[in-house]
Design a protein around this motif. Structure first.
Motif, short mmCIF file in Angstrom:
data_model
loop_
_atom_site.label_atom_id
_atom_site.label_comp_id
_atom_site.label_asym_id
_atom_site.label_seq_id
_atom_site.Cartn_x
_atom_site.Cartn_y
_atom_site.Cartn_z
N ILE A 191 0.84 -1.20 0.00
CA ILE A 191 0.00 0.00 0.00
C ILE A 191 0.87 1.25 0.00
N GLY A 192 1.97 1.21 0.75
CA GLY A 192 2.91 2.33 0.75
C GLY A 192 3.52 2.56 -0.62
N ALA A 193 3.85 1.47 -1.31
CA ALA A 193 4.40 1.60 -2.66
C ALA A 193 3.37 2.22 -3.60
N ALA A 194 2.11 1.83 -3.47
CA ALA A 194 1.06 2.40 -4.31
C ALA A 194 0.91 3.89 -4.05
N ILE A 195 0.92 4.28 -2.77
CA ILE A 195 0.82 5.70 -2.43
C ILE A 195 2.02 6.47 -2.96
N PHE A 196 3.21 5.89 -2.84
CA PHE A 196 4.42 6.53 -3.36
C PHE A 196 4.33 6.74 -4.86
N PHE A 197 3.91 5.70 -5.59
CA PHE A 197 3.83 5.82 -7.05
C PHE A 197 2.77 6.83 -7.48
N MET A 198 1.73 7.01 -6.67
CA MET A 198 0.72 8.03 -6.99
C MET A 198 1.31 9.43 -6.86
N ALA A 199 2.23 9.59 -5.93
CA ALA A 199 2.75 10.93 -5.63
C ALA A 199 3.93 11.33 -6.52
N VAL A 200 4.47 10.41 -7.31
CA VAL A 200 5.63 10.72 -8.15
C VAL A 200 5.18 11.63 -9.29
N PRO A 201 5.77 12.82 -9.38
CA PRO A 201 5.37 13.73 -10.47
C PRO A 201 6.07 13.39 -11.78
N GLY A 202 5.46 13.78 -12.89
CA GLY A 202 6.07 13.63 -14.20
C GLY A 202 5.96 12.26 -14.84
N VAL A 203 5.20 11.37 -14.22
CA VAL A 203 5.01 10.03 -14.79
C VAL A 203 3.69 10.03 -15.55
N PRO A 204 3.66 9.47 -16.76
CA PRO A 204 2.41 9.41 -17.52
C PRO A 204 1.30 8.70 -16.73
N MET A 205 0.08 9.14 -16.93
CA MET A 205 -1.04 8.62 -16.15
C MET A 205 -1.22 7.11 -16.33
N ALA A 206 -1.03 6.58 -17.52
CA ALA A 206 -1.19 5.14 -17.75
C ALA A 206 -0.18 4.34 -16.93
N VAL A 207 1.05 4.81 -16.89
CA VAL A 207 2.10 4.14 -16.11
C VAL A 207 1.80 4.27 -14.63
N LYS A 208 1.34 5.43 -14.22
CA LYS A 208 1.01 5.67 -12.82
C LYS A 208 -0.11 4.74 -12.37
N ILE A 209 -1.12 4.57 -13.21
CA ILE A 209 -2.23 3.66 -12.87
C ILE A 209 -1.71 2.24 -12.72
N LEU A 210 -0.86 1.82 -13.63
CA LEU A 210 -0.29 0.48 -13.56
C LEU A 210 0.55 0.31 -12.30
N LEU A 211 1.34 1.32 -11.96
CA LEU A 211 2.20 1.24 -10.78
C LEU A 211 1.41 1.33 -9.48
N VAL A 212 0.17 1.74 -9.55
CA VAL A 212 -0.68 1.76 -8.36
C VAL A 212 -1.49 0.46 -8.26
N ILE A 213 -2.00 0.00 -9.39
CA ILE A 213 -2.87 -1.19 -9.40
C ILE A 213 -2.10 -2.46 -9.02
N VAL A 214 -0.90 -2.63 -9.53
CA VAL A 214 -0.14 -3.86 -9.27
C VAL A 214 0.13 -4.05 -7.77
N PRO A 215 0.64 -3.05 -7.04
CA PRO A 215 0.83 -3.27 -5.60
C PRO A 215 -0.47 -3.51 -4.84
N LEU A 216 -1.56 -2.86 -5.27
CA LEU A 216 -2.83 -3.09 -4.59
C LEU A 216 -3.33 -4.51 -4.83
N ILE A 217 -3.12 -5.04 -6.02
CA ILE A 217 -3.49 -6.43 -6.31
C ILE A 217 -2.64 -7.38 -5.46
N LEU A 218 -1.34 -7.07 -5.36
CA LEU A 218 -0.46 -7.91 -4.53
C LEU A 218 -0.87 -7.87 -3.06
N ALA A 219 -1.31 -6.72 -2.57
CA ALA A 219 -1.78 -6.62 -1.19
C ALA A 219 -3.04 -7.47 -0.99
N ALA A 220 -3.94 -7.45 -1.96
CA ALA A 220 -5.15 -8.28 -1.87
C ALA A 220 -4.82 -9.76 -1.90
#
Length: 94
Positions: A41-70
């Motif tokens: 969850i911390g990794a997902a929050i961190f990836f959300m806060a990283v500026p300058g990353v394209p939205m598609a990549v940001k969504i992927l970098l948030v969804i994958v850790p959340l799936i792993l947490a589940a």
């Protein structure tokens, strides 16, 4: 004292002993799963806060850790069910 009260008190103590037995075996999986879930969850929050990353990549970098947490939560629940069922080690399945 009434025998029914004594019998109830004895059953209560046996139930407490069973809960304590399960708790001792479930403590490590609970702690490890909690650490991993907080990490993901911390990794997902961190990836959300990283500026300058394209939205598609940001969504992927948030969804994958959340799936792993589940998945980690599902594995923990499965392990707790195995321990309560009396199966302490997974090697007996193979």
């Amino acid at each position: 004292m009434c025998p029914a009260v004594l019998a109830f008190g004895h059953a209560l103590r046996e139930g407490d002993m069973m809960q304590m037995k399960y708790w001792k075996k479930m403590a490590a999986p609970i702690v490890i799963a909690f650490i991993m879930i907080v990490y993901y969850i911390g990794a997902a929050i961190f990836f959300m806060a990283v500026p300058g990353v394209p939205m598609a990549v940001k969504i992927l970098l948030v969804i994958v850790p959340l799936i792993l947490a589940a998945v980690m939560l599902g594995v923990l629940l499965s392990r707790m069910k195995e321990i309560k069922g009396g199966e302490e080690d997974d090697l007996s399945q193979y």
